[in-house]
Design an enzyme around this catalytic site. Structure first.
Site, mmCIF file in Angstrom:
data_model
loop_
_atom_site.group_PDB
_atom_site.id
_atom_site.type_symbol
_atom_site.label_atom_id
_atom_site.label_comp_id
_atom_site.label_asym_id
_atom_site.label_seq_id
_atom_site.Cartn_x
_atom_site.Cartn_y
_atom_site.Cartn_z
ATOM 1 C CG ASP A 45 4.360 1.570 -40.002
ATOM 2 O OD1 ASP A 45 3.172 1.286 -40.497
ATOM 3 O OD2 ASP A 45 4.891 0.974 -39.023
ATOM 4 C CG ASP A 104 1.172 3.218 -38.071
ATOM 5 O OD1 ASP A 104 0.228 2.735 -36.869
ATOM 6 O OD2 ASP A 104 1.067 2.859 -39.263
ATOM 7 C CE LYS A 115 -2.531 1.841 -37.495
ATOM 8 N NZ LYS A 115 -1.424 0.741 -37.981
ATOM 9 C CD GLU A 152 -2.748 -4.793 -42.680
ATOM 10 O OE1 GLU A 152 -2.284 -4.186 -41.572
ATOM 11 O OE2 GLU A 152 -2.298 -4.677 -43.747
HETATM 12 O O1 KIV Z 1 0.709 1.693 -41.955
HETATM 13 C C1 KIV Z 1 -0.433 1.769 -42.379
HETATM 14 O O2 KIV Z 1 -1.010 2.301 -43.483
HETATM 15 C C2 KIV Z 1 -1.575 0.840 -41.873
HETATM 16 C C3 KIV Z 1 -2.771 0.512 -42.325
HETATM 17 C C4 KIV Z 1 -2.501 -0.438 -43.277
HETATM 18 C C5 KIV Z 1 -3.935 0.267 -41.564
HETATM 19 O O3 KIV Z 1 -1.111 0.597 -40.825
#
Ligand code: KIV
Length: 263
Positions: free
Chosen positions: A45, A84, A112, A181
């Protein structure tokens, strides 16, 4: 290249083979990344910032994730795709299941979600339905206001304890992968060593099982507001393909991230 499965990724962890991952949001880059040999792509995201130009991920909608997941799957048919679920798209179970179905049907292998204890029941519900779930703890960008900005997490003793506890609880609930992270390298080491699932780090030092970077950071497209942990692999390395191959190779050999790119 054979399709990448969760079983393969678990074996890499078991055999201590470090692996790389990268974000992508469209067909062309996804194709290039698959051809260069990146095994895992995250449709993050982060597209709220990198593609849509917002200052956070908060305005991303599930239809955006569905759309970009479809594009990436077309370009990377064999890569393991992680999508995500965006802000407020998984606050209750019925809604979570509906939104999970959207990104899985668009081509994702795994979803995720960001958060700790409050996600335990959600993870159990998804796992019971054979959905692959990746957790995301430490700096969780969907909580940017609560965290007062994009800052390293887990520096204080209490925070460190909470983050370790979250990792264990999420694994117990059924996540099959974890992103950490912006946490100190030694905390990430402790988590990676003690969990049996693969742990992927971003801004979390060299001891995690895998590494992930946002593609714009890796290709030096965010100069000026580049996070400390982001290395520009394109700089002096010729083509985008060469930059990606260098990233894969440095992760595999444990060269990236060194201390310069860690906390
Ligand atoms: O949204 C994204 O790119 C992420 C990464 C920073 C792991 O969650």
């Amino acid at each position: 290249m054979e399709s990448i499965t969760i079983e393969k990724i678990q074996n890499w962890k078991r055999n201590k083979k470090k692996f790389s991952a990268i974000t992508a949001y469209d067909f062309s880059f996804a194709k290039l990344f698959e051809n260069a040999g990146v095994p895992i792509i995250l449709i993050g995201d982060s597209l709220g910032m990198t593609i849509q130009g917002h200052t956070s991920t908060l305005s991303v909608k599930i239809k955006d994730m569905e759309y970009h997941t479809k594009l990436v799957r077309k370009g990377a048919p064999k890569t393991f795709l992680l999508s995500d679920l965006p802000f407020m798209s998984y606050y209750e179970i019925k809604q979570t299941l509906k939104n999970t179905a959207k990104v899985i049907q668009a081509g994702a292998n795994m979803i995720k979600i960001e958060g700790g204890k409050w996600l335990i029941e959600t993870v159990k519900e998804l796992s019971n339905r054979s959905i692959l779930v990746c957790g995301h703890i430490g700096l969780t960008p969907q909580s940017v206001h609560y965290l007062s900005g994009y800052k390293i997490q887990g520096n204080e003793k209490n925070d460190e304890k909470r983050i370790i506890e979250e990792a264990f609880l999420l694994e117990e609930a059924g996540i099959k992968m974890l992103v950490v992270e912006c946490i100190p390298a030694l905390l990430a080491k402790k988590i990676s060593k003690n969990l049996s699932i693969p742990v992927i780090g971003i801004g979390s030092g060299k001891y995690t099982d895998g590494q992930i970077l946002v593609m714009q950071d890796l290709l030096g497209m965010n100069e000026g507001k580049k996070p400390k942990f982001a290395k520009n692999f394109l700089h002096k390395n010729g083509s985008i393909q060469d930059a990606i191959k260098k990233y894969i190779s440095e992760v595999k050999k444990g060269i990236f991230p060194n201390e310069k790119y860690s906390f």
